[in-house]
Design a protein around this motif. Sequence first.
Motif, PDB file in Angstrom:
ATOM      1  N   MET A 209      -4.019 -12.886 -47.007  1.00 20.62           N
ATOM      2  CA  MET A 209      -3.988 -11.709 -46.141  1.00 20.62           C
ATOM      3  C   MET A 209      -4.184 -12.113 -44.683  1.00 20.62           C
ATOM      4  O   MET A 209      -5.012 -12.954 -44.364  1.00 20.62           O
ATOM      5  N   ASP A 210      -3.394 -11.488 -43.783  1.00 18.23           N
ATOM      6  CA  ASP A 210      -3.462 -11.800 -42.355  1.00 18.23           C
ATOM      7  C   ASP A 210      -3.786 -10.518 -41.589  1.00 18.23           C
ATOM      8  O   ASP A 210      -3.130  -9.492 -41.781  1.00 18.23           O
ATOM      9  N   ASP A 227      -2.572  -4.894 -37.222  1.00 17.31           N
ATOM     10  CA  ASP A 227      -1.486  -5.112 -38.182  1.00 17.31           C
ATOM     11  C   ASP A 227      -2.033  -5.947 -39.328  1.00 17.31           C
ATOM     12  O   ASP A 227      -2.648  -7.001 -39.105  1.00 17.31           O
ATOM     13  N   THR A 229      -1.005  -7.797 -42.951  1.00 21.10           N
ATOM     14  CA  THR A 229       0.066  -8.243 -43.836  1.00 21.10           C
ATOM     15  C   THR A 229      -0.524  -9.027 -44.992  1.00 21.10           C
ATOM     16  O   THR A 229      -1.563  -9.663 -44.861  1.00 21.10           O
ATOM     17  N   GLY A 230       0.175  -8.963 -46.142  1.00 20.71           N
ATOM     18  CA  GLY A 230      -0.242  -9.757 -47.297  1.00 20.71           C
ATOM     19  C   GLY A 230      -1.393  -9.168 -48.082  1.00 20.71           C
ATOM     20  O   GLY A 230      -1.972  -9.851 -48.920  1.00 20.71           O
ATOM     21  N   GLU A 234      -3.859  -1.519 -50.595  1.00 20.10           N
ATOM     22  CA  GLU A 234      -4.243  -0.923 -49.314  1.00 20.10           C
ATOM     23  C   GLU A 234      -5.551  -0.160 -49.442  1.00 20.10           C
ATOM     24  O   GLU A 234      -5.780   0.840 -48.775  1.00 20.10           O
ATOM     25  N   ASN A 278       1.196   3.767 -45.524  1.00 18.64           N
ATOM     26  CA  ASN A 278       1.022   2.431 -44.928  1.00 18.64           C
ATOM     27  C   ASN A 278       0.315   2.487 -43.573  1.00 18.64           C
ATOM     28  O   ASN A 278       0.519   1.610 -42.721  1.00 18.64           O
ATOM     29  N   PHE A 315      -0.309  -1.274 -42.288  1.00 16.04           N
ATOM     30  CA  PHE A 315      -0.054  -2.246 -43.345  1.00 16.04           C
ATOM     31  C   PHE A 315       1.436  -2.630 -43.329  1.00 16.04           C
ATOM     32  O   PHE A 315       2.318  -1.783 -43.349  1.00 16.04           O
ATOM     33  N   LYS A 316       1.667  -3.942 -43.262  1.00 14.48           N
ATOM     34  CA  LYS A 316       3.033  -4.480 -43.210  1.00 14.48           C
ATOM     35  C   LYS A 316       3.346  -5.196 -44.528  1.00 14.48           C
ATOM     36  O   LYS A 316       2.476  -5.682 -45.221  1.00 14.48           O
ATOM     37  N   GLU A 317       4.655  -5.256 -44.825  1.00 15.52           N
ATOM     38  CA  GLU A 317       5.099  -5.958 -46.043  1.00 15.52           C
ATOM     39  C   GLU A 317       4.950  -7.464 -45.855  1.00 15.52           C
ATOM     40  O   GLU A 317       5.099  -7.980 -44.774  1.00 15.52           O
TER      41      GLU A 317
END
Length: 317
Positions: A209-210, A227, A229-230, A234, A278, A315-317
């Motif tokens: 996770m970032d 932001d 990601t990963g 959620e 998201n 939250f990003k893909e």
Amino acid sequence: MVLHMEIGARLKEARESRDISLEALQETTKIQKRYLQAIEKNEFDVLPGKFYTRAFIREYASAVGLDPEQIMEEHKNELPSFEDETSVQYSRVQKSKKEASQNRGGASRVLPTILTVGLIVGLIFVVWLFWQNGNSAEEDGSTPQAESNDEINVPEEDSADENAEESAGENTDTGSEQSNDEEETASDENSDQQTEESEDAEETPEDSMDIQLKQEGSGGFPQHVYDITGAEDEKVTIELTGTAYMEIQTPQGGENLVKPREYSAGDSPISVNAGDENELYIKTGNAPGTVVKINNQEIPFPNKELSTQKLLLKFKE
């Protein structure tokens, strides 16, 4: 003349000079109208807590174009202190931690007793099983010998063969027991290895996770944008070390995931999920006493001293 006015009257004058209604101010600050009216009348005991008196006044001042910090400094003698309230909250947190520690201690004392009793019962069962097998072997070996003594004389060679067969049978039982022990040991080792692999797998989402701070807010009520990601899911966990006014929405300005109100350490932790949107919006009136985590990884508030702060998690893909 401004310095001789009460803080409530000064805020009301600034609002009316900008032609802002209480309804419009309520929409801007998200503070209920009855609390805004209480601030203008200096009736601070109507507000949900001493801590939020200061937070609401800051937000009111910012919304009507005044410098919140200057207002707080010039009227600090009119404002209630929340030092006593903070002390009570700290004592409550310490008490809850002590009770949790006692509960864990009781469980840790009972578990070894249960394991010891189970081990003793298992040993008794194994001894009984060996004893049963030994009696069965003696009965099977003695019956043929008695019958042969009644009919004919058995040669010494035959007797030696029977003794050899009994010895071989005992060796076979011993070898079987050793094989079972080896299989149990191998099974335990495999189980431990699987547990370690499972623990390693559980740590993977945190490592992958970032979390990046894309925009750091400013002013009296900053909003910080992250932001993410990963993330495996959620799900967001909010832990409180004191009392805090909370608003949580998905997305920002959308559905309230919890009722906007004052929460205490006894309500902690609070778990929410952004779902299909998201995006998660979190507003707290006690940032130093609020800890936001995703997969056990903390999302920090950049300003360590300011009380009212906002987080917007994307939250990003």
